[in-house]
Design an enzyme around this catalytic site. Structure first.
Site, PDB file in Angstrom:
ATOM      1  N   THR A   1      35.696  32.811  31.387  1.00  0.00           N
ATOM      2  CA  THR A   1      36.491  34.018  32.102  1.00  0.00           C
ATOM      3  C   THR A   1      36.233  33.417  33.712  1.00  0.00           C
ATOM      4  OG1 THR A   1      36.728  36.287  32.885  1.00  0.00           O
ATOM      5  CG2 THR A   1      34.534  35.509  31.955  1.00  0.00           C
ATOM      6  N   SER A   2      37.651  33.804  34.217  1.00  0.00           N
ATOM      7  CA  SER A   2      37.505  33.528  35.771  1.00  0.00           C
ATOM      8  C   SER A   2      36.953  34.224  36.394  1.00  0.00           C
ATOM      9  CB  SER A   2      38.853  33.099  36.318  1.00  0.00           C
ATOM     10  OG  SER A   2      39.716  34.310  36.068  1.00  0.00           O
TER      11      SER A   2
ATOM     12  N   HIS B   1      39.709  45.596  27.091  1.00  0.00           N
ATOM     13  CA  HIS B   1      41.336  45.586  27.340  1.00  0.00           C
ATOM     14  C   HIS B   1      41.953  45.875  26.107  1.00  0.00           C
ATOM     15  CE1 HIS B   1      40.344  42.869  31.087  1.00  0.00           C
ATOM     16  NE2 HIS B   1      39.927  44.215  31.193  1.00  0.00           N
TER      17      HIS B   1
HETATM   18  N1  APR Z   1      36.289  26.798  27.031  1.00  0.00           N
HETATM   19  C1  APR Z   1      35.765  27.507  28.023  1.00  0.00           C
HETATM   20  N2  APR Z   1      36.327  27.968  29.045  1.00  0.00           N
HETATM   21  C2  APR Z   1      37.770  27.656  29.305  1.00  0.00           C
HETATM   22  C3  APR Z   1      38.302  26.790  28.516  1.00  0.00           C
HETATM   23  C4  APR Z   1      37.756  26.397  27.458  1.00  0.00           C
HETATM   24  N3  APR Z   1      38.201  25.499  26.466  1.00  0.00           N
HETATM   25  N4  APR Z   1      39.526  26.634  28.899  1.00  0.00           N
HETATM   26  C5  APR Z   1      39.710  27.359  30.254  1.00  0.00           C
HETATM   27  N5  APR Z   1      38.694  27.780  30.088  1.00  0.00           N
HETATM   28  C6  APR Z   1      38.321  28.938  31.185  1.00  0.00           C
HETATM   29  C7  APR Z   1      38.871  28.553  32.837  1.00  0.00           C
HETATM   30  O1  APR Z   1      38.115  27.663  33.429  1.00  0.00           O
HETATM   31  C8  APR Z   1      38.849  30.217  33.370  1.00  0.00           C
HETATM   32  O2  APR Z   1      37.567  30.220  33.904  1.00  0.00           O
HETATM   33  O3  APR Z   1      38.755  30.135  30.893  1.00  0.00           O
HETATM   34  C9  APR Z   1      38.933  30.994  32.084  1.00  0.00           C
HETATM   35  C10 APR Z   1      40.030  31.682  32.005  1.00  0.00           C
HETATM   36  O4  APR Z   1      40.247  32.523  33.182  1.00  0.00           O
HETATM   37  P1  APR Z   1      41.454  33.575  33.065  1.00  0.00           P
HETATM   38  O5  APR Z   1      42.763  32.793  32.667  1.00  0.00           O
HETATM   39  O6  APR Z   1      41.703  34.219  34.366  1.00  0.00           O
HETATM   40  O7  APR Z   1      41.081  34.694  31.768  1.00  0.00           O
HETATM   41  P2  APR Z   1      40.336  35.954  31.804  1.00  0.00           P
HETATM   42  O8  APR Z   1      39.209  35.625  32.675  1.00  0.00           O
HETATM   43  O9  APR Z   1      39.919  36.105  30.448  1.00  0.00           O
HETATM   44  O10 APR Z   1      41.258  36.944  32.351  1.00  0.00           O
HETATM   45  C11 APR Z   1      40.906  38.397  32.438  1.00  0.00           C
HETATM   46  O11 APR Z   1      43.015  39.134  33.027  1.00  0.00           O
HETATM   47  O12 APR Z   1      45.282  39.272  32.679  1.00  0.00           O
HETATM   48  C12 APR Z   1      44.331  39.764  32.429  1.00  0.00           C
HETATM   49  O13 APR Z   1      44.017  41.062  30.796  1.00  0.00           O
HETATM   50  C13 APR Z   1      43.772  39.923  31.148  1.00  0.00           C
HETATM   51  O14 APR Z   1      41.833  40.036  29.956  1.00  0.00           O
HETATM   52  C14 APR Z   1      42.596  39.250  30.965  1.00  0.00           C
HETATM   53  C15 APR Z   1      41.903  39.216  32.271  1.00  0.00           C
END
Ligand code: APR
Length: 229
Positions: free
Chosen positions: A171-172, A104
């Protein structure tokens, strides 16, 4: 050396003080995606979009890599490691990882608003309105917005298809095409998932590690390094 592919998301940088997107108190609770992270938002109000990413850049520059980033860098001594990250921060690189694919984009660089292939380093946290690329168009953050193509996705899919061990961290899996990458990993390959809130995946050989990144990643890395010897 065995090929390890690691797919990371915002969760790996959470303990470095950078907000995730979809957790409670995540970035998308305070902002509408449509207002700050789409080509339409940029058309409507470029200064607002620029400011949003200037704030993100400022936070990234103030943050430091954490134990999870450092552990992944350490893995390179024993394995062929490729990190595919959805994150726009540079914490993997600052921790010492040498092979990082940014799906990204990366917030420390700017991008021409008429040609996504033209990117430039940014000095400091602020990218000012009025600053132009070599073609004379306003510079924007080098990030992929919702509704834009993900230029690195084919490279990433190929890397995943060649993985001999796969690790998913923080990542979610809510955003495609990144979320589909795990489907390119062979069914025979072990897939570790480190996340306090394990996302749903339909795949075989999943090992769930429901821990925070700074706990789970160093434990797994130590185990992998021990097994490589
Ligand atoms: N350690 C590991 N995982 C964690 C922690 C932690 N300390 N804190 C939170 N998480 C997990 C959450 O449980 C969730 O599954 O990180 C994940 C965050 O998910 P999102 O907020 O959806 O982030 P991400 O998956 O990276 O989003 C993908 O969405 O908006 C866009 O472009 C943006 O790259 C991003 C994409």
């Amino acid at each position: 050396m065995k090929r390890i592919v690691v797919l990371t998301g915002a969760g790996i940088s959470a303990e470095s003080g950078l907000k995730t997107f979809r957790d409670s108190d995540g970035l998308w609770e305070g902002y509408n995606i449509e207002d700050v992270a789409t080509p339409e938002a940029w058309e409507r109000d470029p200064a607002l979009v620029q400011d949003f990413y200037n704030q993100r850049r400022r936070s990234v520059l103030e943050a430091e890599p954490n134990a999870a980033h450092y552990a992944l860098a350490k893995l390179e001594a024993q394995y062929h490691v490729t990190i595919i990250t959805q994150n726009i921060d540079d914490l993997h690189e600052r921790a010492g990882s040498t092979n990082v694919v940014h799906l990204h984009g990366i917030i420390t660089r700017s991008q021409s608003s008429v040609n996504a292939n033209l990117t430039y380093p940014i000095n400091g946290w602020e990218l000012k309105m009025g600053k132009k690329c070599e073609l004379g168009s306003q510079l924007r953050a080098h990030v992929v917005w919702f509704g834009e193509a993900v230029p690195m996705i084919e490279t990433a899919a190929k890397i995943c298809s060649e993985a001999e061990l796969f690790i998913l961290v923080g990542t979610s899996l809510a955003v495609y095409p990144a979320a589909g990458l795990i489907n390119y990993v062979s069914h025979d390959v072990t897939k570790y998932i480190i996340d306090p809130n394990i996302p749903t995946v339909s795949n075989k050989r999943i090992v769930e590690m429901p821990y925070k990144a700074t706990i789970g990643v160093p434990v797994l890395v130590d185990e992998l390094i021990e097994n490589a010897q």
